[in-house]
Design an enzyme around this catalytic site. Structure first.
Site, PDB file in Angstrom:
ATOM      1  N   ASP A 170      50.035  29.285   8.980  1.00 54.30           N
ATOM      2  CA  ASP A 170      50.724  29.350   7.696  1.00 54.30           C
ATOM      3  C   ASP A 170      51.424  30.697   7.554  1.00 54.30           C
ATOM      4  OD1 ASP A 170      49.356  26.878   6.751  1.00 54.30           O
ATOM      5  OD2 ASP A 170      47.589  28.170   6.807  1.00 54.30           O
ATOM      6  N   ASP A 222      52.841  25.478   9.763  1.00 53.64           N
ATOM      7  CA  ASP A 222      52.023  24.661   8.877  1.00 53.64           C
ATOM      8  C   ASP A 222      52.554  24.769   7.445  1.00 53.64           C
ATOM      9  OD1 ASP A 222      50.021  22.857   8.359  1.00 53.64           O
ATOM     10  OD2 ASP A 222      48.387  24.295   8.463  1.00 53.64           O
ATOM     11  N   ASP A 223      51.942  25.569   6.590  1.00 51.73           N
ATOM     12  CA  ASP A 223      52.370  25.694   5.196  1.00 51.73           C
ATOM     13  C   ASP A 223      52.915  27.092   4.911  1.00 51.73           C
ATOM     14  OD1 ASP A 223      51.277  23.082   4.547  1.00 51.73           O
ATOM     15  OD2 ASP A 223      49.299  24.035   4.621  1.00 51.73           O
ATOM     16  N   ASP A 261      48.713  28.404   2.055  1.00 49.88           N
ATOM     17  CA  ASP A 261      47.619  27.445   2.185  1.00 49.88           C
ATOM     18  C   ASP A 261      46.454  27.899   1.310  1.00 49.88           C
ATOM     19  OD1 ASP A 261      45.765  25.565   2.909  1.00 49.88           O
ATOM     20  OD2 ASP A 261      45.838  25.977   5.059  1.00 49.88           O
ATOM     21  N   LYS A 273      50.550  24.808  -0.702  1.00 49.98           N
ATOM     22  CA  LYS A 273      49.394  23.907  -0.725  1.00 49.98           C
ATOM     23  C   LYS A 273      48.392  24.513  -1.698  1.00 49.98           C
ATOM     24  CE  LYS A 273      47.846  22.011   3.066  1.00 49.98           C
ATOM     25  NZ  LYS A 273      47.234  21.967   4.426  1.00 49.98           N
TER      26      LYS A 273
END
Length: 500
Positions: free
Chosen positions: A183, A207-208, A211, A249
């Site tokens: 992330d 990924d994010d 997170d 997220k």
């Protein structure tokens, strides 16, 4: 509050370095702190980290610092005597800490900060075998740093780390070799509460962008102000990776029962592969105020499975998501947004929707760039359609989205010249003198160097011209403070030093 924090960290830098400049102006105002260090090699930085004590500063010169081993920082400063790593004032470039020669491994975090009361500013952390910076300590300030091409999250907070402030930092192009993790920023797993991200950007992380997945913690609260998450889920080369690809997220947990409360103010989620603002079975309370979501897979996604406790969305914009938004929670408070009250947001409402503007260079002081992205055109029907949520605004009501259509700069504020106080330092009382252009209502506040408010006056109306008040020290501890005069639309700041 963002301007207050920027001034505080500038103030810390000025205080510390002025002790070592023979020609420093007003050097009689400064009192001696711990020894400071100037470093220009990896070994010198390692030695300085071993020797530094509370109140000391490490001034790091520009250039490349190649490390083949990890850096662990366990010692702590205090609330009035931080330990600092700052750019050397003579730098014209930045210091890059390069860990790319280290193998990809969960034990190969570049820097682990388990200590508290540190201020780290203006360095680039590159190529770590795991996290670029892992924070397990508390009350740290990380400012104007970058984290890139690490094999896990660029910056992660865990191990109970609480009340840390991440200010004006960027995290980008982080990805692991399995093309499924890493992330931009992560306040997750066993993180503590009270952590804040202000003016940060996360983009093209595998990924994010952020997170918030937790394991080993529950009912913590993280705050995001003026943060931008864009193009997450894409690799550096522009292709889609195997990660989740969310902008923010908000939470989530293994048992889908844990609560990660999240507050977003003036944040943007743009062009992320999956969700802009993502529920992920977070059972906590989530609040979005004056946020913008554009061109994500789903702009705002709070599903009816493992439902959130509360969801508040106000004054926000959702535009051109691939899928329809969802707003499920046990309790919802969703008003004055771009899809309500007969409003319809479209491209004509904005000066620009060019996502590439979001990665424009920051200002010299590290603050976000002034760009036209998602700023409202003068005739947009999204102007003045919000509701007061405690954020500053112009006109009869807040605009929708992250940016007010008319922004008053500091030069438009009511002071004709900088405020000052004398004597300074002071032991019993000090006179504060300021000039106003017109009759103005002002609140006077004092903050410590960690941004905590320690004193407020009641609002008072002052006439145009020169004004003077007396502040008594009372029980204020010895140390450095920030004096803030705040009116209806802006603020001015000055510094205070109290002594026994």
């Amino acid at each position: 509050m963002h301007k207050i924090l920027v001034f505080i960290v500038t103030l810390i830098t000025t205080f510390s370095f002025a002790l070592h400049k023979k020609d420093a102006p007003n050097k009689h105002l400064y009192y001696a702190l711990a020894a400071d260090f100037v470093v220009s090699t990896p070994q010198e930085l390692t030695n300085a980290l071993s020797a530094i004590t509370a109140g000391g500063t490490i001034f790091i010169r520009e250039g490349s610092y190649v490390f083949t081993s990890r850096i662990s920082i366990s010692k702590s400063g205090t609330s009035v005597n931080l330990i600092s790593i700052l750019p050397h004032p003579d730098n014209t470039g930045r210091a890059k800490l390069d860990f790319s020669s280290m193998a990809e491994n969960s034990s190969n975090r570049a820097i682990t900060l388990s200590g508290s009361f540190w201020h780290i500013k203006g360095i680039d952390i590159f190529g770590a075998g795991d996290n670029g910076l892992f924070i397990g300590g508390s009350n740290n300030l990380i400012e104007f740093c970058t984290f890139s091409e690490c094999k896990d999250s660029g910056l992660q907070i865990g191990s109970g780390g609480s009340n840390n402030t991440i200010l004006n930092c960027d995290s980008f192009n982080n990805a692991d070799s399995a093309v499924e993790n890493a992330d931009g920023f992560a306040c997750k797993l066993d993180a503590g509460t009270g952590n804040k991200f202000i003016g940060c950007r996360a983009w093209q992380n595998l990924d994010d962008g952020w997170d918030g997945y937790i394991r080993g913690a529950d009912n913590i609260t993280t705050t995001f102000t003026n943060c931008w998450a864009f193009k997450n889920g894409y690799l550096k080369n522009g292709t889609i990776g195997g990660g989740d690809g969310n902008g923010f997220k908000t939470g989530g947990s293994d048992d889908k029962l844990l609560k990660h409360n999240a507050i977003y103010k003036n944040c943007l989620a743009v062009g992320n592969v999956f969700d802009g603002f993502d529920h992920n079975s977070n059972r906590g309370n989530v609040e979005l105020y004056n946020c913008g979501a554009y061109g994500n897979g789903k702009n705002i996604s709070f599903s009816s499975s493992n439902i959130a406790n509360t969801l508040t969305v106000k004054n926000s914009i959702s535009l051109s998501g691939t899928s329809s938004d969802s707003f499920s929670a046990t309790t919802t408070n969703i008003t004055n947004n771009s899809w309500q009250n007969g409003l319809i947001a479209n491209a004509a409402d904005f000066v620009s929707l060019d996502i590439n503007l979001l990665s424009s260079p920051r200002k010299v002081d590290g603050s976000l760039p002034d760009i036209d992205f998602m700023k409202l055109v003068p005739d947009s029907d999204l102007i003045d359609k919000g509701v007061d949520v405690g954020l500053s605004y112009n006109g009869i009501a807040p605009d929708l989205g992250a940016f007010e259509s008319i922004t008053l700069g500091i030069d438009n504020f009511m002071f004709e010249q900088a405020i000052f106080n004398y004597p300074n330092p002071f032991s019993t009382e000090t006179h504060v003198v300021f000039h106003t252009k017109a009759t103005t209502t002002i609140t006077i506040s004092i903050y410590n160097l960690m941004g905590v408010n320690v004193f407020n006056t009641t609002k008072k109306t002052y006439p145009a011209g020169k004004n003077s008040i007396i502040l008594h020290r009372n029980k204020l501890a010895s140390g450095n403070y920030l004096l803030v005069l705040e009116g209806n639309s802006n603020q001015r700041t000055s510094r205070l030093i109290t002594i026994q």
